[in-house]
Design a protein around this motif. Sequence first.
Motif, PDB file in Angstrom:
ATOM      1  N   LEU A 270       0.865  -1.180   0.000  1.00 50.41           N
ATOM      2  CA  LEU A 270       0.000   0.000   0.000  1.00 50.41           C
ATOM      3  C   LEU A 270       0.893   1.218   0.000  1.00 50.41           C
ATOM      4  O   LEU A 270       1.999   1.168   0.497  1.00 50.41           O
ATOM      5  N   ARG A 271       0.393   2.329  -0.485  1.00 47.66           N
ATOM      6  CA  ARG A 271       1.139   3.570  -0.273  1.00 47.66           C
ATOM      7  C   ARG A 271       0.890   3.999   1.164  1.00 47.66           C
ATOM      8  O   ARG A 271      -0.149   3.710   1.726  1.00 47.66           O
ATOM      9  N   PRO A 272       1.845   4.698   1.738  1.00 46.94           N
ATOM     10  CA  PRO A 272       1.583   5.209   3.078  1.00 46.94           C
ATOM     11  C   PRO A 272       0.322   6.063   3.053  1.00 46.94           C
ATOM     12  O   PRO A 272      -0.019   6.631   2.016  1.00 46.94           O
ATOM     13  N   PRO A 273      -0.382   6.135   4.162  1.00 51.14           N
ATOM     14  CA  PRO A 273      -1.619   6.899   4.151  1.00 51.14           C
ATOM     15  C   PRO A 273      -1.350   8.354   3.808  1.00 51.14           C
ATOM     16  O   PRO A 273      -0.265   8.861   4.088  1.00 51.14           O
ATOM     17  N   PRO A 274      -2.316   9.006   3.178  1.00 54.46           N
ATOM     18  CA  PRO A 274      -2.108  10.399   2.810  1.00 54.46           C
ATOM     19  C   PRO A 274      -1.941  11.271   4.053  1.00 54.46           C
ATOM     20  O   PRO A 274      -2.201  10.850   5.159  1.00 54.46           O
ATOM     21  N   LEU A 275      -1.491  12.453   3.797  1.00 54.06           N
ATOM     22  CA  LEU A 275      -1.317  13.392   4.910  1.00 54.06           C
ATOM     23  C   LEU A 275      -2.675  13.765   5.466  1.00 54.06           C
ATOM     24  O   LEU A 275      -3.695  13.656   4.792  1.00 54.06           O
TER      25      LEU A 275
ATOM     26  N   HIS B 112       5.383  13.465   6.526  1.00 52.15           N
ATOM     27  CA  HIS B 112       6.094  12.190   6.607  1.00 52.15           C
ATOM     28  C   HIS B 112       6.286  11.650   5.190  1.00 52.15           C
ATOM     29  O   HIS B 112       5.678  12.147   4.256  1.00 52.15           O
ATOM     30  N   PRO B 113       7.131  10.649   5.049  1.00 48.87           N
ATOM     31  CA  PRO B 113       7.437  10.171   3.696  1.00 48.87           C
ATOM     32  C   PRO B 113       6.199   9.646   2.976  1.00 48.87           C
ATOM     33  O   PRO B 113       5.362   8.989   3.590  1.00 48.87           O
ATOM     34  N   VAL B 114       6.113   9.950   1.693  1.00 50.17           N
ATOM     35  CA  VAL B 114       5.002   9.429   0.893  1.00 50.17           C
ATOM     36  C   VAL B 114       5.519   8.559  -0.241  1.00 50.17           C
ATOM     37  O   VAL B 114       4.738   8.054  -1.037  1.00 50.17           O
TER      38      VAL B 114
ATOM     39  N   GLY C  53      11.271  11.052   1.978  1.00 46.93           N
ATOM     40  CA  GLY C  53      11.851  10.027   2.852  1.00 46.93           C
ATOM     41  C   GLY C  53      13.183  10.426   3.462  1.00 46.93           C
ATOM     42  O   GLY C  53      13.825   9.632   4.133  1.00 46.93           O
ATOM     43  N   GLY C  54      13.598  11.663   3.209  1.00 45.43           N
ATOM     44  CA  GLY C  54      14.904  12.105   3.723  1.00 45.43           C
ATOM     45  C   GLY C  54      14.793  12.745   5.087  1.00 45.43           C
ATOM     46  O   GLY C  54      13.696  13.006   5.590  1.00 45.43           O
ATOM     47  N   ASN C  55      15.942  13.006   5.670  1.00 44.37           N
ATOM     48  CA  ASN C  55      15.988  13.684   6.958  1.00 44.37           C
ATOM     49  C   ASN C  55      15.693  15.170   6.775  1.00 44.37           C
ATOM     50  O   ASN C  55      15.983  15.743   5.742  1.00 44.37           O
ATOM     51  N   TRP C  56      15.136  15.758   7.793  1.00 42.17           N
ATOM     52  CA  TRP C  56      14.881  17.193   7.795  1.00 42.17           C
ATOM     53  C   TRP C  56      16.171  17.919   7.435  1.00 42.17           C
ATOM     54  O   TRP C  56      17.238  17.574   7.937  1.00 42.17           O
ATOM     55  N   ALA C  57      16.063  18.904   6.542  1.00 40.85           N
ATOM     56  CA  ALA C  57      17.267  19.531   6.008  1.00 40.85           C
ATOM     57  C   ALA C  57      17.381  20.966   6.484  1.00 40.85           C
ATOM     58  O   ALA C  57      16.546  21.792   6.131  1.00 40.85           O
ATOM     59  N   GLU C  58      18.379  21.249   7.290  1.00 42.04           N
ATOM     60  CA  GLU C  58      18.620  22.631   7.688  1.00 42.04           C
ATOM     61  C   GLU C  58      19.838  23.157   6.959  1.00 42.04           C
ATOM     62  O   GLU C  58      20.905  22.548   7.009  1.00 42.04           O
ATOM     63  N   PRO C  59      19.695  24.278   6.265  1.00 37.41           N
ATOM     64  CA  PRO C  59      20.850  24.774   5.511  1.00 37.41           C
ATOM     65  C   PRO C  59      21.946  25.260   6.450  1.00 37.41           C
ATOM     66  O   PRO C  59      21.666  25.897   7.455  1.00 37.41           O
ATOM     67  N   GLN C  60      23.165  24.912   6.135  1.00 40.97           N
ATOM     68  CA  GLN C  60      24.305  25.367   6.920  1.00 40.97           C
ATOM     69  C   GLN C  60      24.710  26.762   6.463  1.00 40.97           C
ATOM     70  O   GLN C  60      24.987  26.981   5.294  1.00 40.97           O
ATOM     71  N   GLY C  61      24.731  27.706   7.397  1.00 42.72           N
ATOM     72  CA  GLY C  61      25.225  29.037   7.066  1.00 42.72           C
ATOM     73  C   GLY C  61      26.433  29.351   7.907  1.00 42.72           C
ATOM     74  O   GLY C  61      26.796  28.576   8.782  1.00 42.72           O
TER      75      GLY C  61
END
Length: 698
Positions: free
Chosen positions: A282-287, A315-317, A616-624
Amino acid sequence: MTGFDTFLVADWSAAQGVRRAGKDAIWIALAQDGAVKPARHFSTRLDAEAWIAETIRAEIAAGRRVMAAFDFPFGYPTGVVEIICGAADPLALWDWLAARITDDARGRNNRFAVAEEINALFPGEGPFWGKHNRDAYPGIPYGGRSRTAEVSEKRACDISAKASSSVWQLAFPPTVGGQALMGMPMLSRLRRIQGCAVWPFEAWQEAQAVLTEIWPGLIEPAVRASDDLRDRAQVEGLARALSRLPLAELERMMDIDAPEEGWILGAGHGERLTDLARPNSLRPPPLRNDCFALPAGVDWTPVDTALALLRERLHPVTGTTKSGLFEAEGRILAEDVIARRANPPHPNTAVDGYGFAAASVGEGDAVLPLVQGRAAAGAPFEGPVPRGSALRVLTGADLPAGVDTVVLDEDCSVGDGRVAFRGGVKPGANTRKAGEDAGEGDRVLSAGRKLTAPDLALAAAVGHGTLPIREKLRVAVLSTGDELTEPGDVPGAGGIFDANRPMLLSTLARWGHVPVDLGRIPDDRSAVAAAFDRAGRDADVLLTSGGASAGDEDHVSALLREAGAMQEWRIALKPGRPLALGLWNDIPVFGLPGNPVAAFVCTLIFARPALTVLAGGNWAEPQGFEIPAAFEKRKKPGRREYLRARMRDGCAEVFPSEGSGRVSSLSWGEGLVEIEDGERHIRPGDPVRFIPYGSFGL
Ligand code: AMP
Ligand code: MG
């Protein structure tokens, strides 16, 4: 009953000692809001229990409902508890065991002694059987067959679930008996967490946390089909199946009357659970419809608040698949990568030189006879090197038996079949230990990571030729506006070129998503609706630009509002106009402002981390990083600002005009300067935060 937000599934172990990741270790999987996290491994029961208790408490504190399921019996066949504690109350037995079972940080426990004590309470041999050593624990029979059991071997649910194991078996897998003895004391403690109830022994229907018994055998075909480590596949599969079960179905499975023996949740429903346990069934449930709701009553939401909401609710879809190692760069890892073998697999030499046993030499200078032959990488030396002799060894060669130390070529003189070198060589010098880089069973890469070239080297080094990855996220892009003309075409009256689409489509491709071009759509409600429908069929997410405000021709926001799933995001951010976020046929829609500068900044700040999580990736915080300003600027408090900027001579220059229609400023810039929400007067030389485009993955 209300549904569960979180399912925790634990694979328990009775093992003695500290367990490495692998078979017979403790594995725990978590499914939260329908998304299964990679199972975690615990080396000891103590660590695992602490983590479970903490997770349950945290979920309760957050107002979330949690089910914690365990793979060992919660009770014994009818009549047994009465004999042990004088009342037919399984919870009293848990306390009875909790008072007796000991366990320590090294996993040493007394389960056999306690089993022996229980056996003594029964007439005849007593129910527990199985031990590793025939001579130990005289009160426990060695094998199960020889024994004349007074009590039933199985509970009604074991028979219903066709479980072949016995709740009394202490040794030789499956050691269900040992696991129950080591598990019930934990349950006795966990059930005392405020808000926690035990199914089916207590009134659990309204409880915020419910402890249940489950059995991986129910989903065995799904586990067998997976090439993951068995224990991990079991807990992740069960967590997946439980979280996908419609509430009404789960309620029916939980509607059980089992006063004393307990019950295996889902017994008799193995096929259905197996189906749901398969990763791609199944696909993961919708948001959730309200996933973009911002705090009520706030006029302008701070950037950080908005980001925290996205982080929490998305969450990942995407589905999961496999990739050849060589093709996996840039893809998102779907599961943890566990070392199949140690790196290095054997001790070897780090240099070209001569190998010998450290014990062969004393403090002083040494002269050792050379053994015939040599050891090279891939061509090991067969047979041992005798004490007092040395062997020619080349970098990467496995150390043969009798060699633990290597002296470097440059430090040796060789002649007459002998090697001479100065004293003081440290035992173990110039060698690499087996597993010094990674041990077998170690988690070397974690799910959610975007694979880099060095990651591929690491995965290869520990034995992987394929990797579990996420399918790429398909992101549809469309531009709205009657004025928009295709780049290169001849514009009509009042026409401008569509600058956003090429910018957004190429950005998405750079981020590793599949861009789906839906073209330019005129300011016409039904045309925009038709394009939305197409996005729902062809993509996982939709990015639109233009038409997101509340004006007459702002059809993106109007349509989402009609669908009942529109959130107007008024973010305290410059440059930025309101964003329209919502769901259309279950897919998330990010309605970006039309102005190219605002569209681009909002894409980098909001869409990028959101898409990463959906993919499906990790939360991305830009490095400044902080560098001196090469400009002066006064800024009022109340919103965050991003200036188009670039670094020259170590300082941040900003584009002279802040107009959000200035496409040239984006192209001039090589990054953004971020100025915090409060008031600031920046003078040349003051530190400012510069975030290069590269930090946004561009
Ligand atoms: P809107 O958000 O639709 O009110 O558009 C705001 C401004 O951005 C208007 O000046 C539009 O002409 C301009 N604009 C909208 N979409 C694009 C686009 N795809 N390329 C360039 N400019 C655009
Ligand atoms: Mg417009």
